[in-house]
Write a protein that holds these residues in place. Structure first.
Motif, PDB file in Angstrom:
ATOM      1  N   VAL A  54       0.845  -1.204   0.000  1.00 15.54           N
ATOM      2  CA  VAL A  54       0.000   0.000   0.000  1.00 15.54           C
ATOM      3  C   VAL A  54       0.876   1.249   0.000  1.00 15.54           C
ATOM      4  O   VAL A  54       0.621   2.212  -0.734  1.00 15.54           O
ATOM      5  N   ALA A  55       1.926   1.241   0.839  1.00 16.65           N
ATOM      6  CA  ALA A  55       2.840   2.386   0.871  1.00 16.65           C
ATOM      7  C   ALA A  55       3.534   2.572  -0.475  1.00 16.65           C
ATOM      8  O   ALA A  55       3.718   3.704  -0.947  1.00 16.65           O
ATOM      9  N   GLY A  56       3.937   1.459  -1.117  1.00 18.08           N
ATOM     10  CA  GLY A  56       4.595   1.561  -2.411  1.00 18.08           C
ATOM     11  C   GLY A  56       3.700   2.128  -3.487  1.00 18.08           C
ATOM     12  O   GLY A  56       4.106   3.023  -4.246  1.00 18.08           O
ATOM     13  N   TRP A  57       2.459   1.629  -3.566  1.00 20.56           N
ATOM     14  CA  TRP A  57       1.537   2.157  -4.572  1.00 20.56           C
ATOM     15  C   TRP A  57       1.136   3.596  -4.261  1.00 20.56           C
ATOM     16  O   TRP A  57       0.913   4.395  -5.177  1.00 20.56           O
ATOM     17  N   PHE A  58       1.047   3.935  -2.982  1.00 27.29           N
ATOM     18  CA  PHE A  58       0.754   5.321  -2.612  1.00 27.29           C
ATOM     19  C   PHE A  58       1.895   6.238  -3.058  1.00 27.29           C
ATOM     20  O   PHE A  58       1.649   7.341  -3.574  1.00 27.29           O
ATOM     21  N   LEU A  59       3.143   5.787  -2.863  1.00 25.70           N
ATOM     22  CA  LEU A  59       4.290   6.575  -3.317  1.00 25.70           C
ATOM     23  C   LEU A  59       4.261   6.748  -4.828  1.00 25.70           C
ATOM     24  O   LEU A  59       4.508   7.852  -5.339  1.00 25.70           O
ATOM     25  N   ILE A  60       3.956   5.687  -5.570  1.00 27.11           N
ATOM     26  CA  ILE A  60       3.875   5.782  -7.032  1.00 27.11           C
ATOM     27  C   ILE A  60       2.793   6.767  -7.449  1.00 27.11           C
ATOM     28  O   ILE A  60       2.997   7.601  -8.348  1.00 27.11           O
ATOM     29  N   ALA A  61       1.625   6.695  -6.783  1.00 23.26           N
ATOM     30  CA  ALA A  61       0.524   7.609  -7.131  1.00 23.26           C
ATOM     31  C   ALA A  61       0.913   9.060  -6.858  1.00 23.26           C
ATOM     32  O   ALA A  61       0.640   9.950  -7.671  1.00 23.26           O
ATOM     33  N   VAL A  62       1.548   9.303  -5.718  1.00 31.53           N
ATOM     34  CA  VAL A  62       1.965  10.673  -5.382  1.00 31.53           C
ATOM     35  C   VAL A  62       2.962  11.202  -6.400  1.00 31.53           C
ATOM     36  O   VAL A  62       2.863  12.355  -6.849  1.00 31.53           O
ATOM     37  N   VAL A  63       3.922  10.365  -6.800  1.00 32.82           N
ATOM     38  CA  VAL A  63       4.938  10.800  -7.762  1.00 32.82           C
ATOM     39  C   VAL A  63       4.306  11.086  -9.121  1.00 32.82           C
ATOM     40  O   VAL A  63       4.595  12.115  -9.756  1.00 32.82           O
ATOM     41  N   VAL A  64       3.420  10.203  -9.583  1.00 34.18           N
ATOM     42  CA  VAL A  64       2.772  10.401 -10.888  1.00 34.18           C
ATOM     43  C   VAL A  64       1.945  11.676 -10.890  1.00 34.18           C
ATOM     44  O   VAL A  64       2.014  12.483 -11.837  1.00 34.18           O
ATOM     45  N   ILE A  65       1.168  11.899  -9.841  1.00 36.78           N
ATOM     46  CA  ILE A  65       0.334  13.100  -9.764  1.00 36.78           C
ATOM     47  C   ILE A  65       1.202  14.353  -9.691  1.00 36.78           C
ATOM     48  O   ILE A  65       0.920  15.364 -10.350  1.00 36.78           O
ATOM     49  N   THR A  66       2.287  14.282  -8.895  1.00 40.14           N
ATOM     50  CA  THR A  66       3.176  15.446  -8.762  1.00 40.14           C
ATOM     51  C   THR A  66       3.839  15.795 -10.088  1.00 40.14           C
ATOM     52  O   THR A  66       3.914  16.967 -10.475  1.00 40.14           O
ATOM     53  N   VAL A  67       4.315  14.770 -10.798  1.00 35.39           N
ATOM     54  CA  VAL A  67       4.957  15.020 -12.095  1.00 35.39           C
ATOM     55  C   VAL A  67       3.962  15.600 -13.088  1.00 35.39           C
ATOM     56  O   VAL A  67       4.264  16.563 -13.806  1.00 35.39           O
ATOM     57  N   PHE A  68       2.748  15.036 -13.122  1.00 37.38           N
ATOM     58  CA  PHE A  68       1.736  15.538 -14.048  1.00 37.38           C
ATOM     59  C   PHE A  68       1.371  16.995 -13.741  1.00 37.38           C
ATOM     60  O   PHE A  68       1.318  17.838 -14.653  1.00 37.38           O
ATOM     61  N   LEU A  69       1.157  17.304 -12.472  1.00 37.49           N
ATOM     62  CA  LEU A  69       0.809  18.670 -12.107  1.00 37.49           C
ATOM     63  C   LEU A  69       1.970  19.633 -12.363  1.00 37.49           C
ATOM     64  O   LEU A  69       1.749  20.793 -12.737  1.00 37.49           O
ATOM     65  N   SER A  70       3.201  19.154 -12.176  1.00 36.90           N
ATOM     66  CA  SER A  70       4.365  20.010 -12.442  1.00 36.90           C
ATOM     67  C   SER A  70       4.457  20.366 -13.916  1.00 36.90           C
ATOM     68  O   SER A  70       4.713  21.519 -14.283  1.00 36.90           O
ATOM     69  N   TYR A  71       4.224  19.372 -14.791  1.00 36.56           N
ATOM     70  CA  TYR A  71       4.239  19.645 -16.229  1.00 36.56           C
ATOM     71  C   TYR A  71       3.101  20.589 -16.608  1.00 36.56           C
ATOM     72  O   TYR A  71       3.282  21.489 -17.449  1.00 36.56           O
TER      73      TYR A  71
END
Length: 317
Positions: free
Chosen positions: A190-207
């Motif tokens: 759960v922690a791993g998938w949560f980290l992946i989701a946070v990173v994907v959302i952060t990268v998308f919002l940054s772009y």
């Protein structure tokens, strides 16, 4: 069909041009995943002992990620472009716009950090989804009270610390071990998938934010990316050719001929003092306000006249 395939590849090349950053990040992530799997298979072995599991598990989680982060910073040319020459007198004499300079530094640092975080974040995400490191680190701290009710806290922690090693667990505790392992893997994944989701959302919002704040239109931005890429390639080619031609002049002055020449009529015989002048350790040496000597041979060529002993190649020495 052959023509259609040949036309297909240039389209893909055009699509991929300007996306080298995305491709390099994907390659880094894939290499990190492969390295993590090999690393886990060949080196990871939980000690299954109270007080050691946590240190061992966190070391395998955090230390490789930290090393990958440092390597990511070190392998990025922008890092060295940002820090090199900051103590130069020319930098101290210049008075740029401080606000603009701070904004530019922050932007470059964010770009460098984003690239450097690809490998460590991938490592953390993959290791958490795998669960083995987390199970080893946290096994002794999980709350399971329905077995060994009469055991003290220290005895319970000793039993729990041995759960990652199935060969150390008594048969009557096999069911409890399986439950503990399942709970810990659930938490880790759960922690791993949560980290992946946070990173994907952060990268998308940054772009998205970068695109919104960009002063260029979509097509103009694509043109700018291609221009910068082509300029850097041409500049690197010019650096190689310019430095080669400049070094060739100094080498010709020392030896009396150009390397690679087919008809060398005479060569220069350097003296012992000249050999000593170009030997040893060389540091960048400032000769005036605008120029440097790049090497000992460079310094010798600028200071010494082009005389000395010459020998014709067709004569008997």
């Amino acid at each position: 069909r052959v023509r259609s395939k040949m036309a297909f590849f240039p389209k893909w090349l055009t699509f991929l041009k300007g996306k080298e950053g995305v491709l390099s990040n994907a390659i880094i992530a894939m290499l990190t995943i492969g390295g993590q799997q090999l690393f886990s298979f060949f080196t990871f072995s939980c000690p299954c002992h109270v007080g050691q599991n946590l240190i061992y598990g966190l070391a395998f989680l955090g230390v490789p990620a930290l090393i990958l982060l440092i390597v990511g910073y070190a392998l990025n040319n922008q890092t060295w472009r940002l820090v090199t020459g900051k103590s130069s007198p020319l930098q101290a004499a210049a008075k740029p716009n401080r606000l603009l300079q701070c904004k530019l530094i922050c932007f470059v640092l964010c770009s460098i950090t984003g690239r450097a975080l690809v490998a460590p974040v991938t490592w953390l995400a993959v290791t958490l989804v795998n669960g083995s490191y987390y199970v080893c680190a946290m096994s002794e701290f999980i709350s399971v009270h329905y077995y060994e009710a009469n055991a003290s806290d220290s005895e319970r922690r000793t039993i729990l610390a041995a759960f990652p090693c199935s060969q150390l667990v008594p048969p009557e505790l096999t069911r409890a071990r399986d439950e503990v392992i399942l709970i810990l893997r659930y938490q880790s994944q759960v922690a791993g998938w949560f980290l992946i989701a946070v990173v994907v959302i952060t990268v998308f919002l940054s772009y998205c934010l970068a695109s919104c704040l960009s002063p260029l239109s979509f097509l103009h931005f694509r043109y700018w990316i291609n221009y910068v890429h082509n300029e850097q390639e041409l500049f690197d080619e010019a650096i190689d050719q310019h430095s080669r031609l400049y070094a060739m002049q100094n080498v010709k002055k020392f030896f009396g001929f150009v390397p690679g020449s087919e008809n060398v009529k005479e060569i220069r015989i350097p003296s012992l003092r000249e050999w000593q002048a170009i030997s040893g350790l060389a540091f960048l040496k400032r000769v005036d306000e605008e120029h440097y000597d790049y090497s000992l041979l460079h310094d010798w060529a600028l200071r010494q006249p082009a005389n000395g002993k010459y020998l014709r190649t067709g004569e008997d020495p």
